[in-house]
Design a protein around this motif. Sequence first.
Motif, PDB file in Angstrom:
ATOM      1  N   ALA A 149      32.561  35.946  39.582  1.00  0.00           N
ATOM      2  CA  ALA A 149      31.805  37.141  39.973  1.00  0.00           C
ATOM      3  C   ALA A 149      32.743  38.238  40.452  1.00  0.00           C
ATOM      4  O   ALA A 149      32.543  39.423  40.153  1.00  0.00           O
ATOM      5  CB  ALA A 149      30.793  36.773  41.062  1.00  0.00           C
ATOM      6  N   GLN A 150      33.783  37.860  41.211  1.00  0.00           N
ATOM      7  CA  GLN A 150      34.755  38.850  41.685  1.00  0.00           C
ATOM      8  C   GLN A 150      35.544  39.446  40.524  1.00  0.00           C
ATOM      9  O   GLN A 150      35.865  40.636  40.523  1.00  0.00           O
ATOM     10  CB  GLN A 150      35.692  38.208  42.707  1.00  0.00           C
ATOM     11  CG  GLN A 150      35.000  37.828  44.005  1.00  0.00           C
ATOM     12  CD  GLN A 150      35.958  37.221  45.015  1.00  0.00           C
ATOM     13  OE1 GLN A 150      37.157  37.112  44.770  1.00  0.00           O
ATOM     14  NE2 GLN A 150      35.424  36.819  46.160  1.00  0.00           N
ATOM     15  N   THR A 152      33.343  42.005  38.936  1.00  0.00           N
ATOM     16  CA  THR A 152      33.291  43.218  39.758  1.00  0.00           C
ATOM     17  C   THR A 152      34.542  44.062  39.554  1.00  0.00           C
ATOM     18  O   THR A 152      34.475  45.291  39.433  1.00  0.00           O
ATOM     19  CB  THR A 152      33.136  42.849  41.243  1.00  0.00           C
ATOM     20  OG1 THR A 152      31.907  42.133  41.422  1.00  0.00           O
ATOM     21  CG2 THR A 152      33.130  44.095  42.110  1.00  0.00           C
ATOM     22  N   GLN A 153      35.706  43.406  39.507  1.00  0.00           N
ATOM     23  CA  GLN A 153      36.957  44.148  39.330  1.00  0.00           C
ATOM     24  C   GLN A 153      37.012  44.835  37.970  1.00  0.00           C
ATOM     25  O   GLN A 153      37.453  45.985  37.863  1.00  0.00           O
ATOM     26  CB  GLN A 153      38.152  43.199  39.485  1.00  0.00           C
ATOM     27  CG  GLN A 153      39.495  43.904  39.317  1.00  0.00           C
ATOM     28  CD  GLN A 153      40.628  43.166  39.993  1.00  0.00           C
ATOM     29  OE1 GLN A 153      40.467  42.649  41.100  1.00  0.00           O
ATOM     30  NE2 GLN A 153      41.771  43.121  39.351  1.00  0.00           N
ATOM     31  N   ALA A 206      34.416  45.789  36.211  1.00  0.00           N
ATOM     32  CA  ALA A 206      33.432  46.884  36.239  1.00  0.00           C
ATOM     33  C   ALA A 206      34.002  48.093  36.965  1.00  0.00           C
ATOM     34  O   ALA A 206      33.793  49.240  36.548  1.00  0.00           O
ATOM     35  CB  ALA A 206      32.143  46.411  36.911  1.00  0.00           C
ATOM     36  N   ARG A 207      34.737  47.853  38.059  1.00  0.00           N
ATOM     37  CA  ARG A 207      35.336  48.957  38.813  1.00  0.00           C
ATOM     38  C   ARG A 207      36.380  49.675  37.956  1.00  0.00           C
ATOM     39  O   ARG A 207      36.462  50.903  37.955  1.00  0.00           O
ATOM     40  CB  ARG A 207      35.969  48.420  40.098  1.00  0.00           C
ATOM     41  CG  ARG A 207      36.456  49.530  41.030  1.00  0.00           C
ATOM     42  CD  ARG A 207      37.024  48.945  42.323  1.00  0.00           C
ATOM     43  NE  ARG A 207      36.016  48.186  43.056  1.00  0.00           N
ATOM     44  CZ  ARG A 207      36.103  46.896  43.337  1.00  0.00           C
ATOM     45  NH1 ARG A 207      37.156  46.203  42.942  1.00  0.00           N
ATOM     46  NH2 ARG A 207      35.138  46.283  44.010  1.00  0.00           N
ATOM     47  N   GLN A 231      34.646  51.902  35.582  1.00  0.00           N
ATOM     48  CA  GLN A 231      34.131  53.109  36.219  1.00  0.00           C
ATOM     49  C   GLN A 231      35.218  54.158  36.420  1.00  0.00           C
ATOM     50  O   GLN A 231      34.943  55.353  36.451  1.00  0.00           O
ATOM     51  CB  GLN A 231      33.507  52.769  37.571  1.00  0.00           C
ATOM     52  CG  GLN A 231      32.167  52.061  37.463  1.00  0.00           C
ATOM     53  CD  GLN A 231      31.574  51.746  38.823  1.00  0.00           C
ATOM     54  OE1 GLN A 231      32.280  51.735  39.820  1.00  0.00           O
ATOM     55  NE2 GLN A 231      30.287  51.478  38.869  1.00  0.00           N
ATOM     56  N   ARG A 241      27.711  57.155  41.785  1.00  0.00           N
ATOM     57  CA  ARG A 241      27.734  55.848  41.124  1.00  0.00           C
ATOM     58  C   ARG A 241      26.704  55.742  40.013  1.00  0.00           C
ATOM     59  O   ARG A 241      26.643  54.730  39.309  1.00  0.00           O
ATOM     60  CB  ARG A 241      27.496  54.754  42.175  1.00  0.00           C
ATOM     61  CG  ARG A 241      28.649  54.658  43.172  1.00  0.00           C
ATOM     62  CD  ARG A 241      28.384  53.650  44.265  1.00  0.00           C
ATOM     63  NE  ARG A 241      28.350  52.281  43.758  1.00  0.00           N
ATOM     64  CZ  ARG A 241      28.170  51.213  44.509  1.00  0.00           C
ATOM     65  NH1 ARG A 241      28.008  51.359  45.813  1.00  0.00           N
ATOM     66  NH2 ARG A 241      28.161  50.022  43.987  1.00  0.00           N
TER      67      ARG A 241
END
Length: 474
Positions: free
Chosen positions: A68-69, A72-73, A75-76, A79, A427
């Motif tokens: 999951a982490q 998230t990384q 996805a960041r 972005q 966001r």
Amino acid sequence: MESQGHDAGDVRQGLPSVSAMLDHPRIIMLLESNPRPLVVEAIRDVLEHIRTHLSPESAPTDADTIAAQVATQLARAHQDRIRPVINGTGILLHTGLGRAVLPTAAAEALGQLDRCCNLQIDLDTGLRGKRNHECEQLLCRLTGAEAALIVNNNAAATLLILSALCAEGEVVVSRGQLIEIGGSYRLPDCIHQSGARLVEVGTTNKTHLRDYVAALSDDTRAVMRVNPSNYRIVGFEKSVSIAELVTLKQDRDLIVIDDLGCGALIDLETFGLPHEPTVQDSVRAGADMVCFSGDKLIGGPQAGIIVGRRALVQRVRKHPLTRMLRVGKLTDAALEATLRLFLQPERLPEVHPTFRMLTAKLESLRRRARRLSKRIQSVAPAMEVRVHDGESAVGGGSLPHVGLPTALVGLRMPGLSADGLSKALRRHEPPIVARIQRGEVVLDMRTLLDGDEQCILAAAKAIALDETAEEASR
């Protein structure tokens, strides 16, 4: 002997390996939409962070949490890529948002470059052609200059002119024009880097023609006037016009350089705006070399533009720095399409986003603001919305003393701070960049483009729903 490794009870010793994580179902899914090297790098980063920054008691070791982490990384990182955003700040030429919005014609020109192009080939002869030829011809036609040259920004244009024409000589500049602008660009440093020597004249607020005369010597190569860009000296002040500086050339081998910065190609008074010196004014006044930006009042891509006397432009063109600072096909195509719009200046408010923003009427902006306010209240009833007047800024170091009256849509969300609401807007996809004013988030109608209102409505609805769901779960 005491062990040099982790304590026997340190759960971080049980972390899965990178290869084991690559077999995790969620990582396998990430590999379908992300390059494998990026996924591997993200896994390594997460594992290293757990080993070095988390305590043994809090370190997660299960593969699900680590996966999951990693997601998230990734996805960041996704972005952070350059992508379109909505400018609700009221700053027309927002440096952080890429300055000028490209005209449709310029964007279309870029869209055609998904294949080879005739950047530097003469299609009639099949031989090597002139780079940026059409842009340079347009610039000469629009400004009345004998020759033109394009580099990657105006700071580069200034450095190139000084390096090619003034190295080992003196350049005379008023103290009131020794600018420092964004990115710590300082004119004295630029002059020093070029190999020329700076000679300061006058005082901060007052410089007379006699000050320049007194500073001239056998080593003087140029006198230089510099647009103060993002500030103005007002009140008890005096500066010397470019026409007055040209008079210093009598019986002297002297170059007059005008660093205009903003680069206005039309008289802004035509559209009811304050006067800004135009490139044509400088050329007609007799300046030998004039330089300015392509992404400010021209409203095109980032570029530095040099126009002036043919012999001097040729000397600059032959300098070794010219190749290092030249622009590629994308800038050339976008700038050419933008410059063509100035051949019909009366149509600029219709076809040019920067001029459409500059000339928008206050009453029209108020009508749009009232309409947007009602629509936001209909999709997000929990959000507090109000319409009021405000002031926009041109930005980008252009017309720093000019405020443009505008209409603002102010937003508040109960239970969410202004910072929190502003972050939620950023966001959203596409991100919406607003400003915070007196405790509320405001959207400036002057800088919103066609279609932006629909994205704002979608964002407001999503934010309101998230807050409502969070409140219900408490």
